[in-house]
Scaffold this active site. Structure first.
Site, PDB file in Angstrom:
ATOM      1  N   ARG A   1       0.829  -1.215   0.000  1.00 48.59           N
ATOM      2  CA  ARG A   1       0.000   0.000   0.000  1.00 48.59           C
ATOM      3  C   ARG A   1       0.859   1.258   0.000  1.00 48.59           C
ATOM      4  NH1 ARG A   1      -4.271  -0.829   4.680  1.00 48.59           N
ATOM      5  NH2 ARG A   1      -4.593   1.389   4.290  1.00 48.59           N
TER       6      ARG A   1
ATOM      7  N   VAL B   1      -5.433   6.944   6.584  1.00 48.74           N
ATOM      8  CA  VAL B   1      -4.053   6.876   7.076  1.00 48.74           C
ATOM      9  C   VAL B   1      -3.061   7.306   5.993  1.00 48.74           C
ATOM     10  CG1 VAL B   1      -4.638   5.002   8.673  1.00 48.74           C
ATOM     11  CG2 VAL B   1      -3.782   4.424   6.385  1.00 48.74           C
TER      12      VAL B   1
ATOM     13  N   HIS C   1      -7.251   7.105  12.802  1.00 47.23           N
ATOM     14  CA  HIS C   1      -6.757   5.727  12.656  1.00 47.23           C
ATOM     15  C   HIS C   1      -5.257   5.676  12.376  1.00 47.23           C
ATOM     16  CE1 HIS C   1     -11.149   4.403  11.624  1.00 47.23           C
ATOM     17  NE2 HIS C   1     -10.955   4.592  12.915  1.00 47.23           N
TER      18      HIS C   1
ATOM     19  N   CYS D   1      13.395  -2.110  15.519  1.00 41.38           N
ATOM     20  CA  CYS D   1      13.583  -0.825  16.201  1.00 41.38           C
ATOM     21  C   CYS D   1      15.079  -0.535  16.368  1.00 41.38           C
ATOM     22  CB  CYS D   1      12.899  -0.908  17.568  1.00 41.38           C
ATOM     23  SG  CYS D   1      13.226   0.526  18.617  1.00 41.38           S
TER      24      CYS D   1
HETATM   25  C1  BJW Z   1     -16.902   7.903  -2.278  1.00 39.18           C
HETATM   26  C2  BJW Z   1     -16.234   7.952  -3.463  1.00 39.18           C
HETATM   27  C3  BJW Z   1     -16.009   9.231  -3.965  1.00 39.18           C
HETATM   28  C4  BJW Z   1     -16.393   5.918  -3.006  1.00 39.18           C
HETATM   29  N1  BJW Z   1     -16.441  10.290  -3.296  1.00 39.18           N
HETATM   30  N2  BJW Z   1     -17.324   8.978  -1.624  1.00 39.18           N
HETATM   31  C5  BJW Z   1     -19.694   0.141  18.435  1.00 39.18           C
HETATM   32  C6  BJW Z   1     -20.621  -0.571  17.696  1.00 39.18           C
HETATM   33  C7  BJW Z   1     -20.205  -1.640  16.918  1.00 39.18           C
HETATM   34  C8  BJW Z   1     -18.866  -2.027  16.847  1.00 39.18           C
HETATM   35  C9  BJW Z   1     -17.952  -1.310  17.584  1.00 39.18           C
HETATM   36  C10 BJW Z   1     -18.362  -0.251  18.343  1.00 39.18           C
HETATM   37  N3  BJW Z   1     -17.246   0.291  18.952  1.00 39.18           N
HETATM   38  C11 BJW Z   1     -16.154  -0.414  18.553  1.00 39.18           C
HETATM   39  C12 BJW Z   1     -16.555  -1.383  17.732  1.00 39.18           C
HETATM   40  C13 BJW Z   1     -15.640  -2.382  17.094  1.00 39.18           C
HETATM   41  C14 BJW Z   1     -14.958  -1.855  15.845  1.00 39.18           C
HETATM   42  C15 BJW Z   1     -16.029  -1.549  14.810  1.00 39.18           C
HETATM   43  O1  BJW Z   1     -16.404  -0.416  14.561  1.00 39.18           O
HETATM   44  N4  BJW Z   1     -16.509  -2.565  14.130  1.00 39.18           N
HETATM   45  C16 BJW Z   1     -17.566  -2.391  13.113  1.00 39.18           C
HETATM   46  C17 BJW Z   1     -16.988  -2.715  11.735  1.00 39.18           C
HETATM   47  C18 BJW Z   1     -18.704  -3.260  13.477  1.00 39.18           C
HETATM   48  N5  BJW Z   1     -14.128  -0.689  16.121  1.00 39.18           N
HETATM   49  C19 BJW Z   1     -12.895  -0.802  16.603  1.00 39.18           C
HETATM   50  O2  BJW Z   1     -12.397  -1.879  16.868  1.00 39.18           O
HETATM   51  C20 BJW Z   1     -12.124   0.482  16.837  1.00 39.18           C
HETATM   52  N6  BJW Z   1     -11.563   0.489  18.154  1.00 39.18           N
HETATM   53  C21 BJW Z   1     -12.313   0.688  19.247  1.00 39.18           C
HETATM   54  O3  BJW Z   1     -13.482   0.959  19.168  1.00 39.18           O
HETATM   55  O4  BJW Z   1     -11.623   0.566  20.448  1.00 39.18           O
HETATM   56  C22 BJW Z   1     -12.405   0.433  21.632  1.00 39.18           C
HETATM   57  C23 BJW Z   1     -12.825  -1.026  21.744  1.00 39.18           C
HETATM   58  C24 BJW Z   1     -11.860  -2.012  21.686  1.00 39.18           C
HETATM   59  C25 BJW Z   1     -12.244  -3.355  21.789  1.00 39.18           C
HETATM   60  C26 BJW Z   1     -13.589  -3.692  21.888  1.00 39.18           C
HETATM   61  C27 BJW Z   1     -14.559  -2.668  21.905  1.00 39.18           C
HETATM   62  C28 BJW Z   1     -14.153  -1.325  21.837  1.00 39.18           C
HETATM   63  C29 BJW Z   1     -10.929   0.562  15.900  1.00 39.18           C
HETATM   64  C30 BJW Z   1     -11.316   0.745  14.482  1.00 39.18           C
HETATM   65  C31 BJW Z   1     -10.073   0.763  13.597  1.00 39.18           C
HETATM   66  C32 BJW Z   1     -10.397   0.785  12.120  1.00 39.18           C
HETATM   67  N7  BJW Z   1      -9.209   0.555  11.371  1.00 39.18           N
HETATM   68  C33 BJW Z   1      -9.274   0.564   9.907  1.00 39.18           C
HETATM   69  C34 BJW Z   1      -7.884   0.168   9.366  1.00 39.18           C
HETATM   70  C35 BJW Z   1      -6.898   1.316   9.534  1.00 39.18           C
HETATM   71  C36 BJW Z   1      -5.546   0.979   9.037  1.00 39.18           C
HETATM   72  C37 BJW Z   1      -5.504   0.741   7.537  1.00 39.18           C
HETATM   73  O5  BJW Z   1      -5.777   1.651   6.728  1.00 39.18           O
HETATM   74  O6  BJW Z   1      -5.171  -0.382   7.173  1.00 39.18           O
HETATM   75  O7  BJW Z   1      -9.633   1.875   9.449  1.00 39.18           O
HETATM   76  S1  BJW Z   1     -10.560  -0.471   9.265  1.00 39.18           S
HETATM   77  C38 BJW Z   1     -10.952   0.572   7.906  1.00 39.18           C
HETATM   78  O8  BJW Z   1     -12.325   1.047   8.036  1.00 39.18           O
HETATM   79  C39 BJW Z   1     -10.049   1.813   8.056  1.00 39.18           C
HETATM   80  C40 BJW Z   1     -10.999   2.929   7.741  1.00 39.18           C
HETATM   81  O9  BJW Z   1     -10.522   4.146   8.279  1.00 39.18           O
HETATM   82  C41 BJW Z   1     -12.297   2.461   8.339  1.00 39.18           C
HETATM   83  C42 BJW Z   1     -13.525   3.105   7.760  1.00 39.18           C
HETATM   84  O10 BJW Z   1     -13.647   2.835   6.403  1.00 39.18           O
HETATM   85  P1  BJW Z   1     -14.202   3.991   5.436  1.00 39.18           P
HETATM   86  O11 BJW Z   1     -13.229   5.093   5.393  1.00 39.18           O
HETATM   87  O12 BJW Z   1     -15.584   4.304   5.786  1.00 39.18           O
HETATM   88  O13 BJW Z   1     -14.084   3.230   4.002  1.00 39.18           O
HETATM   89  P2  BJW Z   1     -15.160   2.256   3.293  1.00 39.18           P
HETATM   90  O14 BJW Z   1     -14.422   1.515   2.239  1.00 39.18           O
HETATM   91  O15 BJW Z   1     -15.904   1.459   4.274  1.00 39.18           O
HETATM   92  O16 BJW Z   1     -16.191   3.270   2.629  1.00 39.18           O
HETATM   93  C43 BJW Z   1     -15.822   4.108   1.551  1.00 39.18           C
HETATM   94  C44 BJW Z   1     -17.015   4.999   1.232  1.00 39.18           C
HETATM   95  O17 BJW Z   1     -16.603   5.919   0.246  1.00 39.18           O
HETATM   96  C45 BJW Z   1     -18.216   4.243   0.670  1.00 39.18           C
HETATM   97  O18 BJW Z   1     -19.401   4.656   1.350  1.00 39.18           O
HETATM   98  C46 BJW Z   1     -18.281   4.687  -0.788  1.00 39.18           C
HETATM   99  O19 BJW Z   1     -19.612   4.784  -1.301  1.00 39.18           O
HETATM  100  C47 BJW Z   1     -17.648   6.052  -0.698  1.00 39.18           C
HETATM  101  N8  BJW Z   1     -17.014   6.499  -1.916  1.00 39.18           N
HETATM  102  N9  BJW Z   1     -15.946   6.623  -3.847  1.00 39.18           N
HETATM  103  C48 BJW Z   1     -17.104  10.079  -2.100  1.00 39.18           C
HETATM  104  N10 BJW Z   1     -15.379   9.358  -5.157  1.00 39.18           N
HETATM  105 ZN    ZN Z   2      11.930  -0.196  20.439  1.00 41.13          ZN
END
Ligand code: BJW
Ligand code: ZN
Length: 235
Positions: free
Chosen positions: A50, A83, A99, A137
């Site tokens: 990436r 990111v 993130h 590291c």
């Molecule tokens: C366009 C377009 C154009 C296309 N113009 N638009 C509460 C409820 C339920 C679950 C949870 C909750 N709290 C926590 C959770 C668990 C979990 C979670 O949310 N799970 C759900 C999936 C169910 N969350 C976590 O674990 C988070 N931590 C946390 O809450 O800690 C406390 C805790 C810990 C343990 C237990 C409980 C609580 C951490 C989340 C970390 C997310 N990390 C990632 C990877 C980052 C690193 C990497 O890049 O590799 O972040 S996952 C991935 O998803 C990345 C993104 O930032 C994130 C969001 O994705 P995004 O940006 O929305 O992308 P897409 O692909 O989903 O959508 C793209 C959109 O663009 C689409 O809608 C298209 O239509 C649109 N689009 N072209 C405008 N031209």
């Molecule tokens: Zn170290």
């Protein structure tokens, strides 16, 4: 607040659209701390591929419009789930990166962190960048990891605090290019709505937020954001 869709027109794949970043990978393998512990080399190859792709991309019209909008607003905060560092490259001075940042390496054994693209930053020459798989590291020889937030991990405390403060005092929140399914980021738009802000969603697809948003601008960020900026500039 932006998500992966804001970078789509730069050529960066989103996560959950067709051809997205998770395709061909199990999220548990490359997007969780457990996956990293199990097979760090696989995870490093995923992130370094990436990074190499990102060397060839540039901020698009949406990133530039947002940086421009910030210069025109008295009080503005850019919160991103991305990111890729493209907001900063477009001139946004201090994006809140919920993130983390793919260009950071952080140590699993001590507090050391470093920019993985230091040579590129220093020389401006992308071909000078090299990304070793499974780097170590320099301080404690521990295993480095990408400086991003995986599922099940806490978001950086300071970033969440800054984001919540901005959301609680905002009049308008633009939610751009996110599927609005990953928490706690997705919860920020609900918080803004509950605090009386006018919430605008910008996305070609509907999301779980669409019903609650005060306005939905259905289309690409790279087209809608410059048009919106033009309206603001002429008003
Ligand atoms: C366009 C377009 C154009 C296309 N113009 N638009 C509460 C409820 C339920 C679950 C949870 C909750 N709290 C926590 C959770 C668990 C979990 C979670 O949310 N799970 C759900 C999936 C169910 N969350 C976590 O674990 C988070 N931590 C946390 O809450 O800690 C406390 C805790 C810990 C343990 C237990 C409980 C609580 C951490 C989340 C970390 C997310 N990390 C990632 C990877 C980052 C690193 C990497 O890049 O590799 O972040 S996952 C991935 O998803 C990345 C993104 O930032 C994130 C969001 O994705 P995004 O940006 O929305 O992308 P897409 O692909 O989903 O959508 C793209 C959109 O663009 C689409 O809608 C298209 O239509 C649109 N689009 N072209 C405008 N031209
Ligand atoms: Zn170290």
């Amino acid at each position: 607040m932006t998500g992966a869709g804001v970078s789509a027109e730069s050529g960066v794949p989103t996560f959950r659209d067709a051809g997205g970043l998770w395709e061909g990978h199990r999220i548990e393998d490359v997007g969780t701390p457990e996956g990293f512990t199990r097979d760090p080399l696989l995870v490093w190859r995923f992130y370094n591929a990436r990074r190499r792709n990102l060397l060839d991309v540039a901020p698009n019209a949406a990133h530039h419009a947002l940086a421009n909008l910030e210069r025109r607003c008295r009080d503005f905060a850019l919160i991103t789930q991305n990111v890729d560092g493209l907001h900063a490259r477009a001139g946004t001075p201090n994006p809140i990166e919920l993130h983390g940042n793919i260009w950071l390496n952080t140590c699993t054994g001590c507090t050391h962190y470093e920019w993985a693209d230091a040579t590129w930053r220093a020389t401006g020459n992308p071909s000078a960048a090299s990304f070793p798989d499974d780097p170590r590291c320099p301080k404690c020889a521990g295993r480095l990891r990408p400086g991003v937030v995986w599922f099940g991990e806490m978001l950086p405390d300071w970033a969440v605090r800054r984001a919540e403060q901005a959301v609680c005092r905002c009049d308008v929140m633009l939610v751009i290019g996110t599927s609005a399914v990953v928490y706690p980021a997705a919860g920020l738009a609900h918080l803004a709505a509950a605090r009386g802000a006018f919430v605008v969603e910008i996305n070609p697809q509907r999301t779980p937020l669409s019903k609650e948003a005060d306005a939905v601008l259905s289309g690409k960020a790279g087209e809608i954001m410059p048009a919106l900026l033009q309206r603001v500039a002429s008003s």
